[in-house]
Scaffold this motif. Structure first.
Motif, short mmCIF file in Angstrom:
data_model
loop_
_atom_site.label_atom_id
_atom_site.label_comp_id
_atom_site.label_asym_id
_atom_site.label_seq_id
_atom_site.Cartn_x
_atom_site.Cartn_y
_atom_site.Cartn_z
N THR A 187 76.56 6.73 4.17
CA THR A 187 77.12 5.85 3.14
C THR A 187 76.19 4.70 2.81
O THR A 187 76.24 4.15 1.71
CB THR A 187 78.49 5.31 3.58
OG1 THR A 187 78.36 4.67 4.87
CG2 THR A 187 79.51 6.43 3.71
N ALA A 188 75.34 4.32 3.78
CA ALA A 188 74.39 3.23 3.52
C ALA A 188 73.37 3.62 2.46
O ALA A 188 72.75 2.75 1.83
CB ALA A 188 73.68 2.84 4.81
N GLN A 189 73.16 4.93 2.26
CA GLN A 189 72.23 5.37 1.23
C GLN A 189 72.75 5.03 -0.17
O GLN A 189 71.98 4.85 -1.11
CB GLN A 189 72.02 6.89 1.33
CG GLN A 189 71.49 7.35 2.69
CD GLN A 189 70.11 6.79 2.99
OE1 GLN A 189 69.28 6.66 2.09
NE2 GLN A 189 69.88 6.45 4.25
N PHE A 190 74.08 4.93 -0.30
CA PHE A 190 74.69 4.60 -1.60
C PHE A 190 74.89 3.10 -1.76
O PHE A 190 74.62 2.53 -2.81
CB PHE A 190 76.03 5.32 -1.75
CG PHE A 190 75.91 6.82 -1.67
CD1 PHE A 190 75.57 7.55 -2.80
CD2 PHE A 190 76.13 7.49 -0.49
CE1 PHE A 190 75.46 8.93 -2.75
CE2 PHE A 190 76.02 8.87 -0.42
CZ PHE A 190 75.68 9.60 -1.55
N ASN A 191 75.37 2.46 -0.68
CA ASN A 191 75.62 1.02 -0.75
C ASN A 191 75.51 0.45 0.66
O ASN A 191 76.40 0.66 1.49
CB ASN A 191 77.01 0.74 -1.34
CG ASN A 191 77.19 -0.73 -1.69
OD1 ASN A 191 76.78 -1.60 -0.95
ND2 ASN A 191 77.79 -1.00 -2.83
N LYS A 192 74.41 -0.23 0.93
CA LYS A 192 74.17 -0.73 2.27
C LYS A 192 75.18 -1.79 2.68
O LYS A 192 75.59 -1.86 3.85
CB LYS A 192 72.75 -1.30 2.35
CG LYS A 192 72.32 -1.68 3.75
CD LYS A 192 70.88 -2.13 3.77
CE LYS A 192 70.44 -2.50 5.18
NZ LYS A 192 69.02 -2.94 5.20
N ASP A 193 75.60 -2.61 1.72
CA ASP A 193 76.52 -3.70 2.04
C ASP A 193 77.91 -3.20 2.41
O ASP A 193 78.62 -3.84 3.19
CB ASP A 193 76.63 -4.66 0.85
CG ASP A 193 75.33 -5.39 0.58
OD1 ASP A 193 74.55 -5.55 1.54
OD2 ASP A 193 75.09 -5.78 -0.57
N LEU A 194 78.32 -2.08 1.83
CA LEU A 194 79.67 -1.56 2.07
C LEU A 194 79.65 -0.27 2.87
O LEU A 194 80.56 0.54 2.78
CB LEU A 194 80.38 -1.31 0.73
CG LEU A 194 80.73 -2.55 -0.09
CD1 LEU A 194 81.28 -2.16 -1.44
CD2 LEU A 194 81.74 -3.42 0.65
N SER A 195 78.60 -0.06 3.67
CA SER A 195 78.49 1.20 4.41
C SER A 195 79.64 1.40 5.39
O SER A 195 80.19 2.49 5.51
CB SER A 195 77.16 1.25 5.16
OG SER A 195 77.05 0.17 6.08
#
Length: 410
Positions: free
Chosen positions: A167-175
């Motif tokens: 999920t960090a690949q899409f959004n690191k802040d909201l992983s």
């Protein structure tokens, strides 16, 4: 209208499908029969040598009961040996690998595998005492399915870090928030499939059951209205990126640190250490004050000097305080900085100070504020002034004269 040939062909296909299903279902039963035959072959000489063992208790031959108990205990011993030897070896091999996910998977499978030995032991026990009724078979099959899906859920939880990484690949802040959401969905799907498989063992038509739920769809929709609102509220929070785990927020009257953003609720740990659960629809529809994202914190104060302070002293004190703040490493220099002689108070000459600390951390903010206070005290002292405190001066113009010859009468 189908022809006779088509009808016969359809019957043949159905017969083949039925045969395949029966063959698949009878694999375990065939193995069980072979086990029974093998054990009974081994017990035959025992029955001939010790006729007493042919006697029965509750319809179970003594020899079969003894063999069932011995095999049950043997499987439990194998379970203990497997846990202490095989799993330990696997964990030692996993420690030498370049990833820690294999360690977590092995640890996650430890309890399901241990429980699987108990299920096998129970199956063999009831098999040897000829007490595998349909009810007991259903229970054992249910336990097998339960163990299988328990293992799948445990592995899913063990791979939580891998999901966070994805999920960090899409959004690191909201992983973490997105990862927790995906994990919850996966667990619900896996649990639902497992429950459906267990219901099927007991003869429940899962397809018909799911279809029948459509009849009460309206009532269910009304009952689940709040749940659906909370679910869409969680989508809105993830999309807006308004809060994250670990942030200090204030939502309405609730203030604290975000611990979890779930599918239905958001959990906030207050500064009194109580856990507050807020529905996501409330969070999504309420103004959110996010203190962790401000970057700086305001310092606003008014200091009062005594009325004995001269104008030259006040001017110098103001200049020294402003210079101190402009050179202080804890002050945000690109933000507003004001030091002014504000007003004449009832018992003090008031100087207004307005600036911002270059941190959002509460502990660091308090340290910066404390240091500023001490330096302001030193500046006031060095300029020969002092801080005022609330006081009143009473001026007496004259005292009443004493009358001669007056006497106090009671």
């Amino acid at each position: 209208m189908p022809t006779i040939a088509e009808t016969n062909t359809s019957k043949d296909l159905n017969a083949v499908e039925a045969k395949i299903d029966n063959d698949s279902l009878n694999v375990i039963n065939t193995l069980d029969t072979e086990i029974i035959a093998s054990v009974q072959t081994q017990l035959a000489p025992v029955y001939e040598q010790y006729p007493l063992l042919t006697k029965t208790i509750w319809g179970i031959p003594f020899a079969n009961l003894g063999a069932a108990i011995l095999l049950f205990m043997l499987i439990l011993l194998l379970r203990k040996a497997f846990t202490r030897i095989v799993l330990v070896l696997l964990q030692n091999f996993a420690k030498n690998s370049n990833t820690y996910y294999d360690d977590r998977v092995i640890s996650a499978l430890k309890e399901p595998v241990r429980f699987a030995f108990i299920v096998v032991a129970l199956h063999v026990f009831f098999l040897l005492i000829y007490k595998e009724t349909d009810f007991i078979v259903n229970i054992l099959d249910t336990l097998i399915i339960y163990t299988l899906f328990w293992a799948i859920l445990s592995v899913t939880e063990a791979l939580r870090g891998l999901i966070y990484k994805a999920t960090a690949q899409f959004n690191k802040d909201l992983s973490k928030e997105m990862g927790n959401f995906i994990l919850t969905i996966l667990k619900i799907l896996i649990g639902g499939i497992g429950l459906g498989a267990m219901l099927k063992v007991w003869g429940v038509n899962v397809t018909a059951l799911v279809a029948s739920l459509g009849l009460g769809g309206l009532a269910f929709a009304l009952a689940a209205k709040d749940t659906a609102s909370n679910l869409f509220g969680s989508f809105a929070l993830l999309a807006d990126k308004s809060i994250r785990i670990g942030e200090w927020v204030k939502i309405g009257s609730v203030e604290g640190v975000v611990e979890d953003v779930g599918m239905r609720t958001t959990k906030i740990r207050s500064f009194q250490k109580s856990l507050i659960t807020v529905p996501n629809q409330v969070v999504a529809n309420t103004p959110i004050e996010n203190f962790s994202r401000r970057g700086i914190r305001r310092i606003k104060m008014t200091i009062g000097l005594t009325y004995g302070t001269t104008s030259e002293q006040i001017t110098q004190i103001i200049a020294d305080i402003k210079s101190m703040l402009q050179n202080h490493e804890g002050i945000a220099q690109d933000e507003s900085l004001m030091v002014n002689f504000n007003d004449f108070g009832d018992s003090s000459l008031n100087i207004f100070i307005y600036t911002f600390a270059h941190t959002a951390n509460w502990a660091k903010y308090l340290d910066i504020r404390e240091d500023i206070h001490l330096k302001i005290m030193k500046i006031v002292e060095e300029n020969g002034s002092s801080f005022a405190f609330p006081s009143q001066s009473v001026y007496v113009e004259s005292l009443p004269k004493e009358e001669k010859g007056s006497a106090l009468s009671v």
